[in-house]
Design an enzyme around this catalytic site. Structure first.
Site, PDB file in Angstrom:
ATOM      1  N   TYR A   9      64.095  22.576  54.722  1.00 41.86           N
ATOM      2  CA  TYR A   9      64.273  21.132  54.949  1.00 41.86           C
ATOM      3  C   TYR A   9      63.132  20.525  55.770  1.00 41.86           C
ATOM      4  O   TYR A   9      62.719  19.395  55.499  1.00 41.86           O
ATOM      5  CB  TYR A   9      65.618  20.866  55.634  1.00 41.86           C
ATOM      6  CG  TYR A   9      66.794  21.159  54.735  1.00 41.86           C
ATOM      7  CD1 TYR A   9      66.948  20.487  53.524  1.00 41.86           C
ATOM      8  CD2 TYR A   9      67.752  22.107  55.080  1.00 41.86           C
ATOM      9  CE1 TYR A   9      68.019  20.755  52.688  1.00 41.86           C
ATOM     10  CE2 TYR A   9      68.831  22.379  54.249  1.00 41.86           C
ATOM     11  CZ  TYR A   9      68.955  21.704  53.057  1.00 41.86           C
ATOM     12  OH  TYR A   9      70.009  21.974  52.225  1.00 41.86           O
TER      13      TYR A   9
HETATM   14  C1  LIG Z   1      67.040  26.982  49.697  1.00 43.67           C
HETATM   15  C2  LIG Z   1      67.129  26.945  48.138  1.00 43.67           C
HETATM   16  C3  LIG Z   1      68.114  25.873  47.720  1.00 43.67           C
HETATM   17  C4  LIG Z   1      65.716  26.616  47.610  1.00 43.67           C
HETATM   18  O1  LIG Z   1      65.767  26.555  46.187  1.00 43.67           O
HETATM   19  P1  LIG Z   1      64.538  26.969  45.245  1.00 43.67           P
HETATM   20  O2  LIG Z   1      64.785  26.381  43.912  1.00 43.67           O
HETATM   21  O3  LIG Z   1      64.323  28.433  45.327  1.00 43.67           O
HETATM   22  O4  LIG Z   1      63.323  26.245  45.994  1.00 43.67           O
HETATM   23  P2  LIG Z   1      62.133  25.441  45.305  1.00 43.67           P
HETATM   24  O5  LIG Z   1      61.516  26.269  44.231  1.00 43.67           O
HETATM   25  O6  LIG Z   1      62.579  24.080  44.931  1.00 43.67           O
HETATM   26  O7  LIG Z   1      61.108  25.364  46.535  1.00 43.67           O
HETATM   27  C5  LIG Z   1      60.631  24.168  47.054  1.00 43.67           C
HETATM   28  C6  LIG Z   1      59.841  24.470  48.326  1.00 43.67           C
HETATM   29  O8  LIG Z   1      60.691  25.026  49.334  1.00 43.67           O
HETATM   30  C7  LIG Z   1      60.217  26.318  49.746  1.00 43.67           C
HETATM   31  N1  LIG Z   1      61.381  27.182  49.958  1.00 43.67           N
HETATM   32  C8  LIG Z   1      62.251  27.609  49.023  1.00 43.67           C
HETATM   33  N2  LIG Z   1      63.213  28.358  49.590  1.00 43.67           N
HETATM   34  C9  LIG Z   1      62.928  28.417  50.908  1.00 43.67           C
HETATM   35  C10 LIG Z   1      63.542  29.034  52.006  1.00 43.67           C
HETATM   36  N3  LIG Z   1      64.666  29.756  51.897  1.00 43.67           N
HETATM   37  N4  LIG Z   1      62.948  28.883  53.215  1.00 43.67           N
HETATM   38  C11 LIG Z   1      61.828  28.161  53.378  1.00 43.67           C
HETATM   39  N5  LIG Z   1      61.216  27.528  52.366  1.00 43.67           N
HETATM   40  C12 LIG Z   1      61.756  27.666  51.144  1.00 43.67           C
HETATM   41  C13 LIG Z   1      59.368  26.788  48.562  1.00 43.67           C
HETATM   42  O9  LIG Z   1      58.396  27.739  48.997  1.00 43.67           O
HETATM   43  C14 LIG Z   1      58.739  25.500  48.102  1.00 43.67           C
HETATM   44  O10 LIG Z   1      57.672  25.161  48.992  1.00 43.67           O
HETATM   45  P3  LIG Z   1      56.180  24.803  48.474  1.00 43.67           P
HETATM   46  O11 LIG Z   1      56.263  23.380  48.012  1.00 43.67           O
HETATM   47  O12 LIG Z   1      55.357  24.966  49.680  1.00 43.67           O
HETATM   48  O13 LIG Z   1      55.888  25.754  47.362  1.00 43.67           O
HETATM   49  C15 LIG Z   1      67.523  28.339  47.565  1.00 43.67           C
HETATM   50  O14 LIG Z   1      66.652  29.304  48.076  1.00 43.67           O
HETATM   51  C16 LIG Z   1      68.954  28.752  47.869  1.00 43.67           C
HETATM   52  O15 LIG Z   1      69.882  28.430  47.135  1.00 43.67           O
HETATM   53  N6  LIG Z   1      69.160  29.504  48.978  1.00 43.67           N
HETATM   54  C17 LIG Z   1      70.475  29.996  49.335  1.00 43.67           C
HETATM   55  C18 LIG Z   1      71.339  28.901  49.873  1.00 43.67           C
HETATM   56  C19 LIG Z   1      70.686  28.098  50.983  1.00 43.67           C
HETATM   57  O16 LIG Z   1      70.015  28.637  51.857  1.00 43.67           O
HETATM   58  N7  LIG Z   1      70.880  26.766  50.942  1.00 43.67           N
HETATM   59  C20 LIG Z   1      70.273  25.842  51.880  1.00 43.67           C
HETATM   60  C21 LIG Z   1      71.296  24.934  52.440  1.00 43.67           C
HETATM   61  S1  LIG Z   1      72.275  25.705  53.698  1.00 43.67           S
END
Ligand SMILES: CC(C)(COP(=O)(O)OP(=O)(O)OC[C@H]1O[C@@H](n2cnc3c(N)ncnc32)[C@H](O)[C@@H]1OP(=O)(O)O)[C@@H](O)C(=O)NCCC(=O)NCCS
Length: 150
Positions: free
Chosen positions: A123
């Site tokens: 975030y």
């Molecule tokens: C967090 C989550 C929603 C990200 O979804 P994703 O589709 O894998 O992420 P994206 O491909 O859209 O990534 C977008 C950006 O966020 C970054 N990012 C993705 N997951 C990340 C994480 N866990 N921590 C830090 N950065 C992250 C990516 O590196 C990317 O950055 P960039 O623009 O520098 O390349 C996914 O990892 C998830 O479902 N995690 C488990 C649940 C969770 O943690 N939810 C968060 C709310 S509590």
């Protein structure tokens, strides 16, 4: 195949609670699919509020002296682990921003609860600001979100 983001409480929420929350109107759940049987991701939205005293002084001093400010809460956001890293998390986040912006119910800010440090850094990459130092509740003023769509 069932949805699996790898975080058991989120998977369980999606399986057992999301439908009930929607029916009881305590949270709306939005699901991303590619037309197949298994969802690729989901998020929930609900109303919340931020105490004026919690906001950074630089923002609070420009706001009316109401005790709290209305906000949109992104309660949960998850992408199936088989589809990670394909910008679906970003797509879902921007879809949620867009819904909050289009709503006729005014909210001052968009709020998220990051479940751990990794989620918080996801975030903060989108300029969310922790409400308290080192805290896991983060916010972004809707005015900043509007600029992303300008
Ligand atoms: C967090 C989550 C929603 C990200 O979804 P994703 O589709 O894998 O992420 P994206 O491909 O859209 O990534 C977008 C950006 O966020 C970054 N990012 C993705 N997951 C990340 C994480 N866990 N921590 C830090 N950065 C992250 C990516 O590196 C990317 O950055 P960039 O623009 O520098 O390349 C996914 O990892 C998830 O479902 N995690 C488990 C649940 C969770 O943690 N939810 C968060 C709310 S509590």
């Amino acid at each position: 195949m069932a949805f699996e983001c790898g975080v058991e409480p989120l998977d369980r929420y999606f399986r057992t609670q999301a439908g009930q929350d929607a029916r009881k109107r305590v949270a709306s759940c939005f699901v991303l699919t590619d037309g197949g049987a298994s969802p690729l991701g989901f998020y929930t939205l609900a109303a919340t509020s931020i105490a004026l005293a919690e906001l950074p002084h630089t923002l609070a001093r420009r706001l009316p002296r109401y005790p709290s400010m209305p906000a949109t809460l992104l309660g949960r956001l998850a992408v199936d682990r088989r589809y990670r890293g394909r910008r679906l998390g970003e797509l879902l986040l921007f879809d949620a921003f867009s819904r909050a912006l289009r709503s006729e119910v005014a909210t001052y800010a968009f709020v998220v609860d990051a479940k751990d440090d990794a989620a918080a850094s996801f975030y903060t990459a989108y300029r969310f600001i922790p409400l308290t130092e080192g805290g896991r509740r983060l916010f972004l003023p809707m005015a900043e979100i509007a600029k992303l769509f300008a």
